[in-house]
Motif scaffolding. Structure first.
Motif, PDB file in Angstrom:
ATOM      1  N   LEU A   1       6.380  -7.868 -14.991  1.00  0.00           N
ATOM      2  CA  LEU A   1       4.788  -7.347 -15.375  1.00  0.00           C
ATOM      3  C   LEU A   1       5.304  -6.907 -16.548  1.00  0.00           C
ATOM      4  CD1 LEU A   1       1.751  -6.953 -14.942  1.00  0.00           C
ATOM      5  CD2 LEU A   1       2.567  -4.470 -14.182  1.00  0.00           C
ATOM      6  N   LYS A   2       4.779  -8.184 -17.604  1.00  0.00           N
ATOM      7  CA  LYS A   2       4.257  -8.240 -19.137  1.00  0.00           C
ATOM      8  C   LYS A   2       3.203  -6.869 -19.907  1.00  0.00           C
ATOM      9  CE  LYS A   2       4.621 -10.533 -23.865  1.00  0.00           C
ATOM     10  NZ  LYS A   2       5.214 -11.858 -24.954  1.00  0.00           N
ATOM     11  N   LEU A   3       2.775  -5.892 -19.960  1.00  0.00           N
ATOM     12  CA  LEU A   3       1.907  -5.443 -20.582  1.00  0.00           C
ATOM     13  C   LEU A   3       1.627  -4.932 -22.321  1.00  0.00           C
ATOM     14  CD1 LEU A   3       2.449  -1.630 -18.952  1.00  0.00           C
ATOM     15  CD2 LEU A   3       1.256  -4.193 -17.880  1.00  0.00           C
ATOM     16  N   THR A   4       1.073  -5.619 -22.826  1.00  0.00           N
ATOM     17  CA  THR A   4       0.762  -5.661 -24.179  1.00  0.00           C
ATOM     18  C   THR A   4      -0.264  -5.277 -24.460  1.00  0.00           C
ATOM     19  OG1 THR A   4       1.361  -7.688 -24.176  1.00  0.00           O
ATOM     20  CG2 THR A   4       0.382  -7.207 -25.884  1.00  0.00           C
ATOM     21  N   ASN A   5      -0.701  -4.373 -26.062  1.00  0.00           N
ATOM     22  CA  ASN A   5      -1.456  -3.556 -26.258  1.00  0.00           C
ATOM     23  C   ASN A   5      -1.503  -3.687 -27.639  1.00  0.00           C
ATOM     24  OD1 ASN A   5      -2.761  -1.732 -27.467  1.00  0.00           O
ATOM     25  ND2 ASN A   5      -0.622   0.056 -28.005  1.00  0.00           N
ATOM     26  N   PRO A   6      -3.304  -4.554 -27.323  1.00  0.00           N
ATOM     27  CA  PRO A   6      -3.598  -5.370 -28.973  1.00  0.00           C
ATOM     28  C   PRO A   6      -4.247  -4.650 -29.955  1.00  0.00           C
ATOM     29  CG  PRO A   6      -4.650  -5.324 -27.018  1.00  0.00           C
ATOM     30  CD  PRO A   6      -3.309  -5.184 -26.459  1.00  0.00           C
ATOM     31  N   THR A   7      -4.052  -3.393 -29.220  1.00  0.00           N
ATOM     32  CA  THR A   7      -4.901  -2.643 -29.686  1.00  0.00           C
ATOM     33  C   THR A   7      -4.375  -1.447 -31.477  1.00  0.00           C
ATOM     34  OG1 THR A   7      -4.185  -0.315 -28.761  1.00  0.00           O
ATOM     35  CG2 THR A   7      -5.951  -1.550 -28.114  1.00  0.00           C
ATOM     36  N   ASP A   8      -4.964  -1.015 -32.068  1.00  0.00           N
ATOM     37  CA  ASP A   8      -4.417   0.096 -32.567  1.00  0.00           C
ATOM     38  C   ASP A   8      -3.832   1.479 -32.821  1.00  0.00           C
ATOM     39  OD1 ASP A   8      -7.025   0.626 -33.221  1.00  0.00           O
ATOM     40  OD2 ASP A   8      -7.424   0.304 -35.118  1.00  0.00           O
ATOM     41  N   ARG A   9      -3.794   2.032 -31.484  1.00  0.00           N
ATOM     42  CA  ARG A   9      -4.113   2.718 -31.272  1.00  0.00           C
ATOM     43  C   ARG A   9      -2.565   2.669 -29.965  1.00  0.00           C
ATOM     44  NH1 ARG A   9      -8.427   6.890 -30.395  1.00  0.00           N
ATOM     45  NH2 ARG A   9      -7.015   7.495 -29.465  1.00  0.00           N
TER      46      ARG A   9
ATOM     47  N   SER B   1       6.264   4.030 -16.261  1.00  0.00           N
ATOM     48  CA  SER B   1       5.476   4.598 -17.037  1.00  0.00           C
ATOM     49  C   SER B   1       5.831   4.781 -18.705  1.00  0.00           C
ATOM     50  CB  SER B   1       5.161   6.331 -16.439  1.00  0.00           C
ATOM     51  OG  SER B   1       6.238   7.080 -16.683  1.00  0.00           O
ATOM     52  N   GLY B   2       5.421   5.506 -19.137  1.00  0.00           N
ATOM     53  CA  GLY B   2       5.517   5.295 -20.583  1.00  0.00           C
ATOM     54  C   GLY B   2       4.738   5.147 -21.622  1.00  0.00           C
ATOM     55  N   ILE B   3       4.763   4.782 -22.984  1.00  0.00           N
ATOM     56  CA  ILE B   3       3.632   4.926 -24.428  1.00  0.00           C
ATOM     57  C   ILE B   3       3.871   3.206 -24.941  1.00  0.00           C
ATOM     58  CG2 ILE B   3       2.874   5.379 -26.358  1.00  0.00           C
ATOM     59  CD1 ILE B   3       3.462   8.215 -25.743  1.00  0.00           C
ATOM     60  N   ILE B   4       3.081   2.415 -24.949  1.00  0.00           N
ATOM     61  CA  ILE B   4       3.575   1.015 -25.402  1.00  0.00           C
ATOM     62  C   ILE B   4       2.592   1.681 -27.277  1.00  0.00           C
ATOM     63  CG2 ILE B   4       2.671  -1.389 -25.433  1.00  0.00           C
ATOM     64  CD1 ILE B   4       2.198  -0.512 -22.350  1.00  0.00           C
ATOM     65  N   ASP B   5       3.168   0.867 -27.636  1.00  0.00           N
ATOM     66  CA  ASP B   5       2.603   1.174 -29.091  1.00  0.00           C
ATOM     67  C   ASP B   5       1.963   0.226 -30.033  1.00  0.00           C
ATOM     68  OD1 ASP B   5       4.840   3.709 -29.596  1.00  0.00           O
ATOM     69  OD2 ASP B   5       6.425   2.504 -30.586  1.00  0.00           O
ATOM     70  N   SER B   6       0.755   0.385 -30.606  1.00  0.00           N
ATOM     71  CA  SER B   6      -0.181  -0.635 -31.535  1.00  0.00           C
ATOM     72  C   SER B   6       0.989  -2.351 -31.748  1.00  0.00           C
ATOM     73  CB  SER B   6      -0.706   0.236 -31.974  1.00  0.00           C
ATOM     74  OG  SER B   6      -1.441  -0.969 -32.647  1.00  0.00           O
ATOM     75  N   GLY B   7      -0.296  -3.428 -31.072  1.00  0.00           N
ATOM     76  CA  GLY B   7       0.490  -4.493 -31.472  1.00  0.00           C
ATOM     77  C   GLY B   7       2.149  -4.346 -30.400  1.00  0.00           C
ATOM     78  N   THR B   8       2.646  -3.892 -29.632  1.00  0.00           N
ATOM     79  CA  THR B   8       3.463  -5.304 -29.160  1.00  0.00           C
ATOM     80  C   THR B   8       3.079  -4.735 -27.654  1.00  0.00           C
ATOM     81  OG1 THR B   8       3.923  -1.989 -28.701  1.00  0.00           O
ATOM     82  CG2 THR B   8       4.925  -3.111 -30.674  1.00  0.00           C
ATOM     83  N   SER B   9       4.605  -4.922 -26.984  1.00  0.00           N
ATOM     84  CA  SER B   9       4.203  -5.136 -25.809  1.00  0.00           C
ATOM     85  C   SER B   9       5.656  -4.814 -24.900  1.00  0.00           C
ATOM     86  CB  SER B   9       4.357  -7.024 -25.637  1.00  0.00           C
ATOM     87  OG  SER B   9       3.169  -7.275 -26.033  1.00  0.00           O
ATOM     88  N   ILE B  10       5.728  -4.586 -23.248  1.00  0.00           N
ATOM     89  CA  ILE B  10       6.655  -4.067 -22.627  1.00  0.00           C
ATOM     90  C   ILE B  10       6.740  -5.189 -21.636  1.00  0.00           C
ATOM     91  CG2 ILE B  10       5.233  -2.141 -21.659  1.00  0.00           C
ATOM     92  CD1 ILE B  10       8.184  -0.453 -21.585  1.00  0.00           C
ATOM     93  N   ASN B  11       8.460  -5.100 -21.012  1.00  0.00           N
ATOM     94  CA  ASN B  11       8.415  -5.620 -20.024  1.00  0.00           C
ATOM     95  C   ASN B  11       8.517  -4.641 -18.758  1.00  0.00           C
ATOM     96  OD1 ASN B  11       7.753  -8.429 -20.416  1.00  0.00           O
ATOM     97  ND2 ASN B  11       9.708  -9.120 -21.318  1.00  0.00           N
ATOM     98  N   VAL B  12       7.701  -4.531 -17.748  1.00  0.00           N
ATOM     99  CA  VAL B  12       8.194  -3.629 -16.734  1.00  0.00           C
ATOM    100  C   VAL B  12       8.522  -4.751 -15.199  1.00  0.00           C
ATOM    101  CG1 VAL B  12       6.968  -2.491 -15.314  1.00  0.00           C
ATOM    102  CG2 VAL B  12       6.296  -2.669 -16.917  1.00  0.00           C
ATOM    103  N   SER B  13       9.618  -4.214 -14.256  1.00  0.00           N
ATOM    104  CA  SER B  13      10.866  -5.239 -13.457  1.00  0.00           C
ATOM    105  C   SER B  13       9.794  -4.735 -12.384  1.00  0.00           C
ATOM    106  CB  SER B  13      12.196  -5.127 -13.666  1.00  0.00           C
ATOM    107  OG  SER B  13      12.514  -5.587 -14.917  1.00  0.00           O
ATOM    108  N   VAL B  14       9.537  -4.829 -11.717  1.00  0.00           N
ATOM    109  CA  VAL B  14       8.946  -4.906 -10.311  1.00  0.00           C
ATOM    110  C   VAL B  14       9.337  -5.094  -9.101  1.00  0.00           C
ATOM    111  CG1 VAL B  14       7.288  -4.518  -8.596  1.00  0.00           C
ATOM    112  CG2 VAL B  14       6.841  -4.632 -10.932  1.00  0.00           C
ATOM    113  N   MET B  15      10.961  -3.916  -8.308  1.00  0.00           N
ATOM    114  CA  MET B  15      11.835  -4.642  -8.042  1.00  0.00           C
ATOM    115  C   MET B  15      11.736  -4.275  -5.644  1.00  0.00           C
ATOM    116  SD  MET B  15      15.106  -4.017  -9.988  1.00  0.00           S
ATOM    117  CE  MET B  15      14.136  -1.718 -10.961  1.00  0.00           C
TER     118      MET B  15
END
Length: 229
Positions: free
Chosen positions: A30-38, A58-72
């Motif tokens: 599952l890819k989560l992308t944060n397109p905001t400036d926050r 859980s975690g924090i996604i910085d502004s303009g970055t993405s994170i991949n979540v592995s669901v096993m």
């Protein structure tokens, strides 16, 4: 008050697909992308926590970055007639600019600050043609992942195994030959032993007859002596 719209972009948006066989762990991304400036805090929750392992959950996604979540998905007995009722929820909120404790932020968050997206889970088994393709492609990919050193090591182990098999065959052949020779030796010895026993029996019978004759002569002599006297 209605909750605000989800600011994170999810890929996939609505459905997590898990492709079998399910005899081993199956992972969906599952890819989560944060397109905001926050910066955005997120959590991933499921209705079946014992069946899945989520990293990171859980975690924090910085502004303009993405994170991949592995669901096993953990191994289980698949039943094609049973529809999956498992669901996931991605919960998020804008991270406070002065945030120091993320757990504390979640505890103090107001309902109107929380955003969420829900995904359902589906299970699929590969078709027979797909299985054949996967099995035929497996040896090629496995061999391609081996370097020259590993290939040489495997070849040496094969040669050693072949030599060991040949040695065991020769030992087995020698044992059979020795066993046959031993049987051939036992037969004459047994015949000789039987002949010896027969000879001994004959000698014993002859000695008995001689002794009986001697006794008979002794008795006759004694009788004749008494008559003469």
């Amino acid at each position: 008050m209605a909750r605000p719209e989800q600011v994170l972009v999810l890929e996939p948006q609505h459905e997590l697909k898990f492709r079998g066989p399910f005899t081993d762990v199956v992972t969906a991304t599952l890819k989560l992308t944060n397109p905001t400036d926050r910066n955005v805090c997120f959590k991933v929750k499921t209705t079946a926590p014992r069946r899945y392992c989520v990293r990171p959950n859980s975690g924090i996604i910085d502004s303009g970055t993405s994170i991949n979540v592995s669901v096993m998905l953990q191994p289980f007995d698949y039943d094609p007639n049973e529809k999956s009722k498992h669901k996931f929820m991605v919960q998020s909120m804008l991270a406070p600019r002065d945030m120091t404790d993320m757990e504390g932020v979640w505890k103090e968050a107001k309902p109107e600050e929380l955003m969420d997206s829900k995904l359902r889970c589906t299970f699929e088994m590969p078709l027979e043609n797909d299985k054949t393709t996967e099995h035929s492609a497996l040896p090629k990919s496995a061999s391609a992942s081996l370097d020259d050193g590993e290939v040489k090591k495997i070849m040496e182990e094969c040669k050693q195994l072949q030599m060991e098999v040949q040695r065991l065959r020769e030992e087995n052949k020698q044992i059979r030959e020795d066993d046959g020779l031993r049987k051939r030796k036992v037969t004459p010895v047994s015949s000789h032993h039987s002949n010896t026993m027969v000879t001994m029996t004959k000698d014993e019978g002859l000695s008995t007859r001689v002794l009986a004759l001697c006794l008979l002569f002794f008795v006759i002599g004694a009788i004749v002596g008494k008559l003469v006297l």
